[in-house]
Scaffold this motif. Structure first.
Motif, short mmCIF file in Angstrom:
data_model
loop_
_atom_site.label_atom_id
_atom_site.label_comp_id
_atom_site.label_asym_id
_atom_site.label_seq_id
_atom_site.Cartn_x
_atom_site.Cartn_y
_atom_site.Cartn_z
N LEU A 1 2.24 -1.69 2.83
CA LEU A 1 1.39 -0.70 2.16
C LEU A 1 0.97 0.32 3.21
N ASP A 2 1.09 1.60 2.87
CA ASP A 2 0.61 2.62 3.79
C ASP A 2 -0.91 2.65 3.72
N TYR B 1 2.81 -6.45 2.50
CA TYR B 1 2.62 -6.77 1.08
C TYR B 1 3.58 -7.89 0.65
N ASP C 1 -2.97 4.36 2.27
CA ASP C 1 -3.54 4.65 0.95
C ASP C 1 -3.09 3.67 -0.12
N GLY C 2 -2.41 2.60 0.30
CA GLY C 2 -2.00 1.58 -0.66
C GLY C 2 -0.67 1.85 -1.34
N ASN C 3 0.06 2.86 -0.92
CA ASN C 3 1.38 3.14 -1.49
C ASN C 3 2.40 2.15 -0.93
N THR D 1 -6.42 5.77 -10.61
CA THR D 1 -7.03 4.44 -10.51
C THR D 1 -6.24 3.48 -11.38
N SER E 1 -1.78 -0.06 -7.86
CA SER E 1 -1.86 -0.43 -6.45
C SER E 1 -1.47 0.71 -5.53
N GLY E 2 -0.86 1.74 -6.04
CA GLY E 2 -0.48 2.86 -5.21
C GLY E 2 -0.10 4.04 -6.07
N SER F 1 -2.48 7.93 8.09
CA SER F 1 -1.22 8.02 7.34
C SER F 1 -0.10 8.54 8.22
N ARG G 1 -0.53 -2.99 6.70
CA ARG G 1 -0.75 -4.07 5.74
C ARG G 1 0.59 -4.52 5.16
#
Length: 135
Positions: free
Chosen positions: A117-118, A101, A120-122, A68, A71-72, A18, A99
């Motif tokens: 996306l970082d 997006y 962690d998917g943020n 959960t 997506s982030g 990160s 990544r």
């Protein structure tokens, strides 16, 4: 007393990954921060961006679990110098392993925009005003 907005905190799965991602976006993070239990960087204007590995959060909240179903957990936006800089920054980050997006596009609200996306998917947006459009 009046509360004032001061910081944005990210709970991360892989702290080093990160921090490397956000360093590539120009955030000034000390080189020795990758193994710390908590990291902070002061952004231009004084707002702080903070990172906590899951283990740190669980040290004071053992029942904590990541959100959960989405997506982030948060979205951040970084201003670029120009529409061409949006394209260049997006391409450089994807080439370095980030990544992608949404590839750069001209948004109806008058900005060149892209989303990565970082680790962690943020969502991390890159943007710049299009020529002749207000910033």
């Amino acid at each position: 007393m009046t509360a004032r907005f001061d910081a944005i905190g990210l709970v991360v799965t892989d702290l080093a990954a990160s921090l490397a991602f956000y360093r590539r976006l120009g955030v000034d993070i000390p080189a020795d921060a990758d193994t710390q239990p908590h990291v902070e960087a002061t952004l231009p204007g004084g707002l702080r961006l903070m990172w906590d590995p899951i283990e740190t959060v669980r040290s004071f909240d053992p029942d904590w679990t990541p959100a959960t179903g989405g997506s982030g957990r948060i979205g951040l936006a970084f201003a670029c110098d120009s529409p061409a800089d949006v394209d260049k920054t997006y391409a450089e980050l994807v080439r370095s392993g980030a990544r992608g997006y949404k590839e750069p596009w001209d948004a109806f609200w008058g900005h060149r925009y892209a989303t990565l996306l970082d680790p962690d998917g943020n969502g991390v947006d890159l943007f710049a005003p299009l020529p002749g459009r207000p910033g």
